[in-house]
Each structure stands twice: as C-alpha cells, then as structure tokens.
Design a protein around this motif. Structure first.
Motif, PDB file in Angstrom:
ATOM      1  N   ARG A   5     -30.803   1.443 -67.214  1.00  0.00           N
ATOM      2  CA  ARG A   5     -32.037   0.349 -67.039  1.00  0.00           C
ATOM      3  C   ARG A   5     -32.062   0.627 -65.471  1.00  0.00           C
ATOM      4  NH1 ARG A   5     -32.423  -4.955 -70.236  1.00  0.00           N
ATOM      5  NH2 ARG A   5     -31.338  -4.150 -72.125  1.00  0.00           N
ATOM      6  N   VAL A   6     -33.568   0.968 -65.139  1.00  0.00           N
ATOM      7  CA  VAL A   6     -33.799   1.209 -63.686  1.00  0.00           C
ATOM      8  C   VAL A   6     -35.201   0.639 -63.606  1.00  0.00           C
ATOM      9  CG1 VAL A   6     -34.336   3.570 -64.030  1.00  0.00           C
ATOM     10  CG2 VAL A   6     -34.058   3.023 -61.927  1.00  0.00           C
ATOM     11  N   ARG A   7     -35.492   0.048 -62.458  1.00  0.00           N
ATOM     12  CA  ARG A   7     -36.930  -0.617 -62.271  1.00  0.00           C
ATOM     13  C   ARG A   7     -37.854   0.409 -61.618  1.00  0.00           C
ATOM     14  NH1 ARG A   7     -39.540  -3.586 -58.079  1.00  0.00           N
ATOM     15  NH2 ARG A   7     -41.053  -4.622 -58.946  1.00  0.00           N
ATOM     16  N   SER A   8     -37.501   1.262 -60.865  1.00  0.00           N
ATOM     17  CA  SER A   8     -38.391   2.419 -60.080  1.00  0.00           C
ATOM     18  C   SER A   8     -37.559   3.692 -60.213  1.00  0.00           C
ATOM     19  CB  SER A   8     -39.055   1.997 -58.897  1.00  0.00           C
ATOM     20  OG  SER A   8     -37.871   1.565 -58.071  1.00  0.00           O
ATOM     21  N   VAL A   9     -38.050   4.811 -60.223  1.00  0.00           N
ATOM     22  CA  VAL A   9     -37.511   5.980 -60.014  1.00  0.00           C
ATOM     23  C   VAL A   9     -38.279   7.179 -59.657  1.00  0.00           C
ATOM     24  CG1 VAL A   9     -37.806   6.497 -62.899  1.00  0.00           C
ATOM     25  CG2 VAL A   9     -36.236   7.863 -61.511  1.00  0.00           C
ATOM     26  N   LEU A  10     -38.055   8.121 -59.045  1.00  0.00           N
ATOM     27  CA  LEU A  10     -38.882   9.163 -58.500  1.00  0.00           C
ATOM     28  C   LEU A  10     -38.198  10.325 -58.870  1.00  0.00           C
ATOM     29  CD1 LEU A  10     -41.142   9.730 -55.329  1.00  0.00           C
ATOM     30  CD2 LEU A  10     -39.371  11.268 -55.825  1.00  0.00           C
ATOM     31  N   SER A 145     -21.986  -6.841 -56.586  1.00  0.00           N
ATOM     32  CA  SER A 145     -21.609  -6.043 -55.791  1.00  0.00           C
ATOM     33  C   SER A 145     -21.377  -4.514 -56.497  1.00  0.00           C
ATOM     34  CB  SER A 145     -20.278  -6.440 -55.187  1.00  0.00           C
ATOM     35  OG  SER A 145     -19.454  -6.727 -56.372  1.00  0.00           O
ATOM     36  N   GLY A 146     -20.946  -3.749 -55.615  1.00  0.00           N
ATOM     37  CA  GLY A 146     -20.823  -2.179 -56.310  1.00  0.00           C
ATOM     38  C   GLY A 146     -21.890  -1.289 -56.524  1.00  0.00           C
ATOM     39  N   MET A 147     -21.809  -0.120 -56.698  1.00  0.00           N
ATOM     40  CA  MET A 147     -23.032   0.732 -56.670  1.00  0.00           C
ATOM     41  C   MET A 147     -23.153   1.147 -58.266  1.00  0.00           C
ATOM     42  SD  MET A 147     -22.160   3.366 -53.908  1.00  0.00           S
ATOM     43  CE  MET A 147     -21.296   2.989 -52.132  1.00  0.00           C
ATOM     44  N   SER A 148     -24.389   1.396 -58.397  1.00  0.00           N
ATOM     45  CA  SER A 148     -25.068   2.078 -59.628  1.00  0.00           C
ATOM     46  C   SER A 148     -26.272   2.871 -59.735  1.00  0.00           C
ATOM     47  CB  SER A 148     -25.010   0.804 -60.802  1.00  0.00           C
ATOM     48  OG  SER A 148     -26.272   0.139 -60.605  1.00  0.00           O
ATOM     49  N   CYS A 149     -26.751   3.702 -60.483  1.00  0.00           N
ATOM     50  CA  CYS A 149     -28.073   4.108 -60.651  1.00  0.00           C
ATOM     51  C   CYS A 149     -29.208   3.026 -60.926  1.00  0.00           C
ATOM     52  CB  CYS A 149     -28.231   5.339 -61.585  1.00  0.00           C
ATOM     53  SG  CYS A 149     -27.435   6.717 -61.012  1.00  0.00           S
ATOM     54  N   SER A 150     -28.790   1.830 -61.581  1.00  0.00           N
ATOM     55  CA  SER A 150     -29.932   0.882 -61.642  1.00  0.00           C
ATOM     56  C   SER A 150     -29.969   0.196 -60.226  1.00  0.00           C
ATOM     57  CB  SER A 150     -29.374  -0.049 -62.389  1.00  0.00           C
ATOM     58  OG  SER A 150     -28.801   0.643 -63.630  1.00  0.00           O
ATOM     59  N   LYS A 151     -29.227   0.238 -59.470  1.00  0.00           N
ATOM     60  CA  LYS A 151     -29.287  -0.466 -58.167  1.00  0.00           C
ATOM     61  C   LYS A 151     -30.122   0.409 -57.008  1.00  0.00           C
ATOM     62  CE  LYS A 151     -25.766  -3.831 -57.313  1.00  0.00           C
ATOM     63  NZ  LYS A 151     -24.719  -4.187 -56.551  1.00  0.00           N
ATOM     64  N   ALA A 152     -29.306   1.403 -56.575  1.00  0.00           N
ATOM     65  CA  ALA A 152     -30.010   2.533 -55.670  1.00  0.00           C
ATOM     66  C   ALA A 152     -28.999   3.729 -55.603  1.00  0.00           C
ATOM     67  CB  ALA A 152     -29.707   1.958 -54.055  1.00  0.00           C
ATOM     68  N   ASP A 228     -34.153  18.769 -73.774  1.00  0.00           N
ATOM     69  CA  ASP A 228     -34.033  17.231 -74.144  1.00  0.00           C
ATOM     70  C   ASP A 228     -32.305  17.356 -74.209  1.00  0.00           C
ATOM     71  OD1 ASP A 228     -36.443  16.348 -74.694  1.00  0.00           O
ATOM     72  OD2 ASP A 228     -36.380  17.170 -76.919  1.00  0.00           O
ATOM     73  N   ALA A 229     -31.661  18.288 -74.713  1.00  0.00           N
ATOM     74  CA  ALA A 229     -30.210  18.049 -74.744  1.00  0.00           C
ATOM     75  C   ALA A 229     -29.779  17.647 -73.198  1.00  0.00           C
ATOM     76  CB  ALA A 229     -29.496  19.157 -75.363  1.00  0.00           C
ATOM     77  N   SER A 230     -30.055  18.690 -72.255  1.00  0.00           N
ATOM     78  CA  SER A 230     -29.534  18.408 -70.948  1.00  0.00           C
ATOM     79  C   SER A 230     -29.950  17.109 -70.431  1.00  0.00           C
ATOM     80  CB  SER A 230     -30.240  19.397 -70.077  1.00  0.00           C
ATOM     81  OG  SER A 230     -30.082  19.335 -68.760  1.00  0.00           O
ATOM     82  N   VAL A 231     -31.208  16.679 -70.462  1.00  0.00           N
ATOM     83  CA  VAL A 231     -31.606  15.554 -70.048  1.00  0.00           C
ATOM     84  C   VAL A 231     -31.321  14.320 -70.643  1.00  0.00           C
ATOM     85  CG1 VAL A 231     -33.859  14.248 -69.927  1.00  0.00           C
ATOM     86  CG2 VAL A 231     -33.962  16.503 -69.167  1.00  0.00           C
ATOM     87  N   GLY A 232     -30.997  14.416 -71.987  1.00  0.00           N
ATOM     88  CA  GLY A 232     -30.428  13.173 -72.615  1.00  0.00           C
ATOM     89  C   GLY A 232     -28.932  12.762 -72.193  1.00  0.00           C
ATOM     90  N   GLY A 233     -28.219  14.123 -71.836  1.00  0.00           N
ATOM     91  CA  GLY A 233     -26.817  14.126 -71.393  1.00  0.00           C
ATOM     92  C   GLY A 233     -26.683  13.369 -69.921  1.00  0.00           C
ATOM     93  N   MET A 234     -27.676  13.797 -69.197  1.00  0.00           N
ATOM     94  CA  MET A 234     -27.580  13.558 -67.764  1.00  0.00           C
ATOM     95  C   MET A 234     -27.891  12.131 -67.890  1.00  0.00           C
ATOM     96  SD  MET A 234     -29.078  16.553 -65.350  1.00  0.00           S
ATOM     97  CE  MET A 234     -30.955  16.900 -66.159  1.00  0.00           C
ATOM     98  N   LEU A 235     -28.962  11.545 -68.323  1.00  0.00           N
ATOM     99  CA  LEU A 235     -29.239  10.074 -68.331  1.00  0.00           C
ATOM    100  C   LEU A 235     -28.173   9.345 -68.813  1.00  0.00           C
ATOM    101  CD1 LEU A 235     -33.098   9.834 -69.306  1.00  0.00           C
ATOM    102  CD2 LEU A 235     -31.962  10.024 -66.986  1.00  0.00           C
ATOM    103  N   LYS A 236     -27.708   9.633 -69.713  1.00  0.00           N
ATOM    104  CA  LYS A 236     -26.190   8.945 -70.167  1.00  0.00           C
ATOM    105  C   LYS A 236     -25.272   8.835 -68.994  1.00  0.00           C
ATOM    106  CE  LYS A 236     -25.844   9.620 -75.118  1.00  0.00           C
ATOM    107  NZ  LYS A 236     -25.527  10.477 -76.125  1.00  0.00           N
ATOM    108  N   VAL A 237     -25.199  10.219 -68.414  1.00  0.00           N
ATOM    109  CA  VAL A 237     -24.215  10.226 -67.365  1.00  0.00           C
ATOM    110  C   VAL A 237     -24.436   9.099 -66.326  1.00  0.00           C
ATOM    111  CG1 VAL A 237     -23.142  11.582 -65.626  1.00  0.00           C
ATOM    112  CG2 VAL A 237     -23.051  12.657 -67.802  1.00  0.00           C
ATOM    113  N   LEU A 238     -25.758   9.223 -65.807  1.00  0.00           N
ATOM    114  CA  LEU A 238     -26.328   8.326 -64.807  1.00  0.00           C
ATOM    115  C   LEU A 238     -26.098   7.033 -65.069  1.00  0.00           C
ATOM    116  CD1 LEU A 238     -29.572   9.967 -63.580  1.00  0.00           C
ATOM    117  CD2 LEU A 238     -27.207  10.463 -62.814  1.00  0.00           C
ATOM    118  N   SER A 239     -26.308   6.599 -66.308  1.00  0.00           N
ATOM    119  CA  SER A 239     -26.205   5.053 -66.756  1.00  0.00           C
ATOM    120  C   SER A 239     -24.489   4.593 -66.603  1.00  0.00           C
ATOM    121  CB  SER A 239     -26.518   4.810 -68.164  1.00  0.00           C
ATOM    122  OG  SER A 239     -25.554   5.483 -69.116  1.00  0.00           O
TER     123      SER A 239
END
Ligand code: NDP
Length: 259
Positions: A5-10, A145-152, A228-239
């Motif tokens: 869940r991310v508000r903005s991404v580039l 607190s803490g870090m995540s891809c949803s934050k920055a 698709d397989a690569s990107v699906g996997g990467m987005l799970k990892v990022l989450s």
C-alpha cells in the motif's frame, strides 16, 4: 503476506520490460497508489505507446520525461513530480532503468564501461539526491516508527550478474561493464541505506530474477521468468520489508543474494 500500500511511487525506464510490468501491477493493486509516476525518455514517442494506452485508462498514472543520464532531466523530473504531489512526499522511488552491453573482457571499451556505469550506477545516485526532499517529506508525513516501502524507500534494481560471489551466467554472457556497474550499484545502495537511515528512508538492492525482456533475452537463451512472475514476486517482497532489511541485497522471492 501483506499487500503493498503506497500513496505515490515513481518507476524509471517504465516504457517496456520490468519497468512497464511494475507500473501495470501497481495500477492493478486492490488499493492502487494515488500517484504512479512512470518515467521514460520520450513520453509522446512510439516506444511509449503502452504507457500512453495505460494513462488513457488510469488518471492516477502520470508519464514523466526522464533521461536518467542527464542531470538536468533528473532535476526537471523531480520538480514536476513535486508540483503534482502538491506538498506531500514521494513514498517509493524505483530505480529500474538500466542497460547491458554484450561485451567480453577482450572487447570491453572505455565508452561501454562509462556509458553502462553512468546509466546503472551514477543515475540511481543522482535520482536519490534529486528525490531526497520528497522522500524525506513522505517519511515525515507517515505515522508510526520504523521503515517500510509504504513510508519512504529507494529500490535499486540490481542483478545477480553483479554478485562477486556468483558471477551468474558468465559462460553465456560476460558483459563485464554490466557486472561492474551492478556491483558498484550494490555498494551505492549500501551507502544510501547508511546515509538515509536517519531520514527514515529504507534502501534496498533487488534482483528481479532472469526475466523475459529485451535485456533478459540478450543472454542468448530464454529466461525462465515472465515479467508478471518477477514483478508479482518483487511487489510481495517490497510489501514485507522493514527496518532490518535496509541495505540488503534480495531477489524477487525475498532470498538474500550474496554480494
Ligand atoms: P529492458 O532492456 O527491457 O528495459 C530497460 C528500460 O530502461 C527501458 O525502459 C529503457 O528505455 C530504460 N532506459 C535505459 N537507459 C535509459 C536512460 N538512459 N534513460 C532513461 N531510461 C533508460 O530491461 P529490463 O526491463 O530487463 O531491466 C530492468 C532492470 O532490471 C535493469 O536495471 C536491469 O539491469 C535489471 N535486471 C534485469 C534482468 C533481466 O533478466 N531482464 C536480470 C537482472 C537485473 P528505452 O526504451 O528508452 O531504451
């Protein structure tokens, strides 16, 4: 596994291959970002047709012109993204644009080494610098607190080809320039993770697997993974990334890759 869940991404280099796949998957998330900035060299050109089609269907997709080897272009992109975000920050910067040259140790040249290093290593550095104010703003504006891809976060698309331990696919393609650029990019990611930790920005080197794209096909055989397989996997990892992962080198399944 949580969903990203991310508000903005580039995403850089978003007109084809893995970059385009990332944009397509981000737009298709159950909770898609409010803003997806897809950068490419020529937004109005033939090579950006897929992105143009997507943009006509998704008002949250903004195509931004960006030549990653041109510092002025990077600054202009950061300014235009900042304007769109109207005071809020950018949560996720994905440095995906990259090039490879099918060189060998014997045929490698100053030109190839320089061009590949400029694109794969220097550009992610300059993009990190240019988007730092927006990333900081996102970190400050996110609760908890803490870090995540949803934050920055900064995600640098790396490669197991740049792993000094693995030297993956050496028999198929030497591409010394590419391997060196990705090994150096890994160090950059580590440096970014050290330097940006105090701002709450997570930084990661992510290997997408060997993927069926123009670049993936350059190794001479059919790569095992679809986009698709690569990107699906990467987005799970990022989450699932948190503070402890900042500065790591992971693959599309979340496995640690040897430096
Ligand atoms: P592709 O060759 O399919 O696509 C590369 C993208 O980068 C294109 O959108 C291209 O734009 C863009 N790009 C290249 N140079 C520049 C530049 N100077 N300025 C702006 N955009 C640029 O590559 P992949 O999708 O396969 O790779 C994406 C990332 O994943 C790369 O960083 C790569 O190193 C990494 N990776 C890929 C693997 C694979 O098997 N495919 C394996 C390991 C890592 P344009 O169309 O204008 O050229």
């Amino acid at each position: 596994m949580g969903e990203l869940r991310v508000r903005s991404v580039l995403v850089t280099g978003a007109n084809r291959g893995i970059g385009l796949g990332l944009v397509q998957h981000l737009l298709a998330l159950p909770n898609p970002p409010e803003w997806v900035f897809a950068t490419c060299r020529d937004p109005k050109g033939q090579r950006a047709q897929e992105l143009q089609k997507l943009a006509s269907k998704h008002p949250n997709l903004v195509i931004v012109p960006l030549e990653v080897t041109d510092p002025a272009s990077i600054k202009a992109a950061a300014a235009s993204v900042g304007e769109r975000l109207k005071g809020s920050g950018l949560n996720l910067l994905i440095n995906n644009a990259g090039i490879v040259r099918e060189t060998t140790l014997d045929t490698e040249t100053l030109k190839d080494m320089s061009e590949v290093y400029t694109t794969n290593t220097i550009a992610p550095l300059l993009l990190g610098q240019a988007f730092l104010p927006l990333l900081k703003k996102a970190a400050q504006g996110s609760p908890g607190s803490g870090m995540s891809c949803s934050k920055a976060a900064i995600v640098n698309l790396s490669s197991i080809g740049g792993s000094i331990k693995e030297v993956y696919l050496w028999e198929a393609i030497q591409a010394v320039c590419y391997r060196c650029s990705k090994a150096a990019q890994n160090m950059l990611t580590r440096c970014q993770s050290m330097g940006y930790r105090e701002h709450g920005i997570l930084c990661i080197a992510l290997h997408p697997g060997w993927v069926q794209t123009d670049m993936g096909n350059a190794a001479g055989a059919t790569p095992p993974l679809t986009v698709d397989a690569s990107v699906g996997g990467m987005l799970k990892v990022l989450s699932n990334l948190s503070e402890k992962d900042s500065g790591a080198f992971l693959d599309w399944e979340g496995n640690v890759v040897a430096w």
